[in-house]
Design a protein around this motif. Sequence first.
Motif, short mmCIF file in Angstrom:
data_model
loop_
_atom_site.label_atom_id
_atom_site.label_comp_id
_atom_site.label_asym_id
_atom_site.label_seq_id
_atom_site.Cartn_x
_atom_site.Cartn_y
_atom_site.Cartn_z
N PHE A 13 0.81 -1.22 0.00
CA PHE A 13 0.00 0.00 0.00
C PHE A 13 0.85 1.27 0.00
N THR A 14 2.05 1.22 0.58
CA THR A 14 2.79 2.46 0.82
C THR A 14 4.01 2.66 -0.07
N LEU A 15 4.54 1.61 -0.66
CA LEU A 15 5.79 1.72 -1.41
C LEU A 15 5.53 1.83 -2.91
N GLU A 16 6.44 2.50 -3.60
CA GLU A 16 6.36 2.59 -5.05
C GLU A 16 6.59 1.21 -5.67
N PRO A 17 6.07 0.97 -6.89
CA PRO A 17 6.17 -0.36 -7.50
C PRO A 17 7.58 -0.94 -7.54
N ALA A 18 8.55 -0.18 -8.02
CA ALA A 18 9.91 -0.71 -8.12
C ALA A 18 10.49 -1.00 -6.74
N GLU A 19 10.12 -0.19 -5.76
CA GLU A 19 10.62 -0.40 -4.40
C GLU A 19 10.06 -1.69 -3.82
N ARG A 20 8.78 -1.96 -4.07
CA ARG A 20 8.18 -3.21 -3.60
C ARG A 20 8.90 -4.41 -4.21
N LEU A 21 9.16 -4.32 -5.50
CA LEU A 21 9.73 -5.46 -6.20
C LEU A 21 11.16 -5.74 -5.76
N ARG A 22 11.97 -4.70 -5.59
CA ARG A 22 13.36 -4.97 -5.18
C ARG A 22 13.42 -5.46 -3.73
N ARG A 23 12.52 -4.99 -2.89
CA ARG A 23 12.49 -5.51 -1.52
C ARG A 23 12.06 -6.97 -1.49
N PHE A 24 11.11 -7.32 -2.35
CA PHE A 24 10.68 -8.72 -2.40
C PHE A 24 11.81 -9.63 -2.86
N LEU A 25 12.59 -9.20 -3.85
CA LEU A 25 13.72 -10.00 -4.30
C LEU A 25 14.72 -10.22 -3.17
N LYS A 26 14.97 -9.19 -2.37
CA LYS A 26 15.90 -9.34 -1.26
C LYS A 26 15.31 -10.26 -0.18
N VAL A 27 14.02 -10.16 0.07
CA VAL A 27 13.37 -11.03 1.05
C VAL A 27 13.51 -12.50 0.64
N LEU A 28 13.39 -12.78 -0.66
CA LEU A 28 13.56 -14.16 -1.12
C LEU A 28 14.97 -14.66 -0.83
N LEU A 29 15.97 -13.84 -1.10
CA LEU A 29 17.35 -14.25 -0.82
C LEU A 29 17.56 -14.50 0.67
N ILE A 30 17.00 -13.62 1.50
CA ILE A 30 17.16 -13.76 2.95
C ILE A 30 16.47 -15.02 3.46
N ASN A 31 15.24 -15.26 3.02
CA ASN A 31 14.48 -16.39 3.55
C ASN A 31 14.97 -17.73 3.03
N TYR A 32 15.60 -17.73 1.86
CA TYR A 32 16.24 -18.95 1.38
C TYR A 32 17.67 -19.08 1.90
N GLU A 33 18.08 -18.12 2.72
CA GLU A 33 19.40 -18.12 3.36
C GLU A 33 20.52 -18.15 2.33
N VAL A 34 20.36 -17.33 1.29
CA VAL A 34 21.37 -17.21 0.24
C VAL A 34 22.21 -15.96 0.52
N PRO A 35 23.51 -16.09 0.76
CA PRO A 35 24.35 -14.90 0.98
C PRO A 35 24.33 -14.00 -0.26
N ILE A 36 24.27 -12.71 -0.04
CA ILE A 36 24.26 -11.75 -1.15
C ILE A 36 25.68 -11.32 -1.44
N SER A 37 26.17 -11.68 -2.62
CA SER A 37 27.55 -11.40 -3.00
C SER A 37 27.66 -10.02 -3.63
N ASP A 38 28.74 -9.32 -3.31
CA ASP A 38 29.03 -8.02 -3.93
C ASP A 38 29.83 -8.16 -5.22
N THR A 39 30.28 -9.37 -5.52
CA THR A 39 31.21 -9.55 -6.64
C THR A 39 30.65 -10.34 -7.81
#
Length: 230
Positions: free
Chosen positions: A143-169
């Motif tokens: 309800f409160t976030l812009e479309p692109a903001e919702r989508l990028r947060r959801f992608l990060k939530v998937l990585l976190i909940n699947y316990e996948v480390p986020i690589s910078d490289t």
Amino acid sequence: MRQIFKTHPWVPPKELPETQELFRKYGVPGSIRPGHLLKGKGEPSKLYLITRGAAAYYVADRYKSHPSVLSLLIPGCSACDLSVITGDRVNVTTRAIGPCEVLIMQPHVLTDLMKNNSEFAAKEAAHVTRKQECSLEAMVANFTLEPAERLRRFLKVLLINYEVPISDTVWNRIPLDLTNEQYGAVVNLTRVSVSRIFSDWISKDLLYKSGRNVYVKAKLFENIYDWWTD
């Protein structure tokens, strides 16, 4: 990512170890084909533990042509425990979003343990509350976030909940393959809007797709607000 609670939006926390052990001891394995029902809205309670693939709680919206996802259930998450604990029917449809394997357990196994073990009952009640916090966080985000903001947060939530480390490289593969329509159902966007956002990120070298596989760079997640850690 989180604006109110400690629990992340869209993907509820995995079941307690004690509850997962109940499923392993008393559950019966089952396979659900993509798009098929685990439980229809208003049906008598059944308990499921997702062991492979994913499922979702769908809410039928009479004002939209496409359904909305209330929660996305990944391996380790259970389905239908709220209706079992309260004894009330819940007007959501639980459906596999791809090939899905589950353990199916009779509801009384959970409620009997809660009646006979007050310590477990308190832990289970707190856990179910956190799952409802997940749904509230998701609704607030949608309800409160812009479309692109919702989508990028959801992608990060998937990585976190699947316990996948986020690589910078290197490119980070999103561990759950979804269609653009399924992404949209989770974050309240149309398939066209998701496609447009992905195309913008591709042009900025933040994302690329190979079929339904999505890969992102850590830079996509820069400056995401999270009240619990900020």
